[in-house]
Design a protein around this motif. Structure first.
Motif, PDB file in Angstrom:
ATOM      1  N   THR A  83     -19.957  37.550 -34.665  1.00 52.78           N
ATOM      2  CA  THR A  83     -19.180  37.756 -35.651  1.00 52.78           C
ATOM      3  C   THR A  83     -17.463  37.577 -35.335  1.00 52.78           C
ATOM      4  OG1 THR A  83     -18.844  39.578 -36.460  1.00 52.78           O
ATOM      5  CG2 THR A  83     -20.120  38.809 -37.910  1.00 52.78           C
ATOM      6  N   GLY A  84     -17.820  38.101 -34.108  1.00 50.92           N
ATOM      7  CA  GLY A  84     -16.386  38.224 -33.237  1.00 50.92           C
ATOM      8  C   GLY A  84     -16.112  37.080 -32.757  1.00 50.92           C
ATOM      9  N   VAL A  85     -17.045  35.676 -32.251  1.00 49.04           N
ATOM     10  CA  VAL A  85     -16.608  34.982 -31.560  1.00 49.04           C
ATOM     11  C   VAL A  85     -16.846  33.477 -33.027  1.00 49.04           C
ATOM     12  CG1 VAL A  85     -18.045  33.445 -30.315  1.00 49.04           C
ATOM     13  CG2 VAL A  85     -18.411  35.454 -29.670  1.00 49.04           C
ATOM     14  N   GLY A  86     -17.242  33.857 -33.893  1.00 44.48           N
ATOM     15  CA  GLY A  86     -16.714  33.015 -34.376  1.00 44.48           C
ATOM     16  C   GLY A  86     -15.016  33.133 -34.983  1.00 44.48           C
ATOM     17  N   GLY A  87     -14.382  33.665 -35.344  1.00 44.85           N
ATOM     18  CA  GLY A  87     -12.905  34.112 -34.833  1.00 44.85           C
ATOM     19  C   GLY A  87     -12.144  33.630 -33.688  1.00 44.85           C
ATOM     20  N   LEU A  89     -13.743  30.925 -32.196  1.00 38.80           N
ATOM     21  CA  LEU A  89     -13.675  29.908 -32.295  1.00 38.80           C
ATOM     22  C   LEU A  89     -12.875  28.824 -33.508  1.00 38.80           C
ATOM     23  CD1 LEU A  89     -17.597  28.761 -33.168  1.00 38.80           C
ATOM     24  CD2 LEU A  89     -15.813  28.757 -30.872  1.00 38.80           C
ATOM     25  N   LEU A  90     -12.321  29.432 -34.133  1.00 36.04           N
ATOM     26  CA  LEU A  90     -10.928  29.339 -35.473  1.00 36.04           C
ATOM     27  C   LEU A  90      -9.379  30.134 -34.478  1.00 36.04           C
ATOM     28  CD1 LEU A  90     -12.360  30.082 -38.782  1.00 36.04           C
ATOM     29  CD2 LEU A  90     -12.691  27.597 -36.848  1.00 36.04           C
ATOM     30  N   SER A  98     -11.426  38.123 -41.543  1.00 33.18           N
ATOM     31  CA  SER A  98     -10.788  37.540 -42.674  1.00 33.18           C
ATOM     32  C   SER A  98     -10.711  37.833 -44.620  1.00 33.18           C
ATOM     33  CB  SER A  98     -10.183  35.557 -42.530  1.00 33.18           C
ATOM     34  OG  SER A  98     -11.512  34.740 -42.490  1.00 33.18           O
ATOM     35  N   PHE A  99     -10.894  37.265 -45.827  1.00 30.65           N
ATOM     36  CA  PHE A  99     -11.329  37.248 -46.285  1.00 30.65           C
ATOM     37  C   PHE A  99     -10.863  36.419 -47.738  1.00 30.65           C
ATOM     38  CE2 PHE A  99      -8.268  39.197 -48.919  1.00 30.65           C
ATOM     39  CZ  PHE A  99      -7.430  40.053 -47.914  1.00 30.65           C
TER      40      PHE A  99
END
Lengths: 141, 94
Positions: A83-87, A89-90, A98-99
């Motif tokens: 979930t940290g790495v997914g941030g 990537l963007l 984000s929400f």
């Protein structure tokens, strides 16, 4: 030798374990706005499984819950890191979240946050670690 | 008025907890001490409930349920240890 008969504790456990699991999931879900969260939700869930271990024997619980808890802890840490790495990537910093508000069919307008995925990772890591400790201590081979 | 009543009941709960601690220290056998621990958990539950009414805060209600569950599991574990000599059995012996 007298054969031990624990019908009362088994009957109570079959009812109580459902309540404990429901309460653990409630603690996990309500962690964003009320007291609770991944850590205490995972601990309550593993305390329910420990109650199963106490009432029934270890082999039958292992047979009915065919999960390797070492793998479960590893999957939890992997989810929390991803979930940290997914941030990243963007084009956002590491562990940024984000929400958003979505219209779900039954619940109506619901706030979904990516912090829940991090909490899922924390809960899985806590469940895996605590049950791995209990099972490796209780196994007296 | 209600605040005085709540503080009075907290005082009596403290008295009861001291009586339980006396049984916990003095108790001649192990089952006495285990029952004292169970009653101590129940007294802590009621103390937290009265305290949350006194504070006007609903944030402690999960704690009440959690202490109930943990006290139950701890008592079961101690009772298993006294009865069988082992807390978690590997294979059911019958």
């Amino acid at each position: 030798m007298r054969k031990p008969n624990d019908v009362i504790i088994r009957g109570v456990t079959k009812v109580v374990v459902v309540i404990i699991f429901t309460f653990a999931i409630n603690l996990f879900i309500s962690g964003h706005h009320y007291p609770g969260g991944g850590f205490i939700g995972g601990l309550a869930f593993s305390s329910g499984i420990i109650l199963l271990f106490l009432t029934f024997d270890m082999e039958s619980v292992r047979k009915n819950i065919p999960v390797d808890f070492k793998v479960l802890a590893a999957i939890g840490v992997l989810i929390a890191v991803l979930t940290g790495v997914g941030g990243m990537l963007l084009d956002a910093p590491f562990l940024s979240q984000s929400f958003g508000y979505f219209e779900l069919p039954i619940f109506g307008k619901t706030e979904l946050a990516t912090a829940v995925l991090f909490d899922v990772g924390v809960a899985l890591a806590v469940i895996g670690t605590s049950l791995m400790i209990i099972m490796s201590i209780g196994d007296d081979r | 008025m209600i605040k005085g009543m709540l503080i009075c009941s907290l005082f009596f709960l403290t008295f009861s907890i001291f009586a339980i601690i006396y049984r916990l220290v003095k108790g001649p056998s192990a089952p006495d001490r285990i029952q004292a621990l169970d009653a101590l958990g129940i007294n802590i539950i009621s103390g937290v409930a009265i305290f949350s009414v006194l504070l006007g805060n609903t944030g402690f209600f999960e704690f009440i349920l959690l202490i109930g569950i943990l006290s139950f599991i701890g008592t079961i574990a101690f009772a298993r240890y006294i009865e069988r000599g082992v807390v978690i059995e590997r294979k059911h012996s019958e």
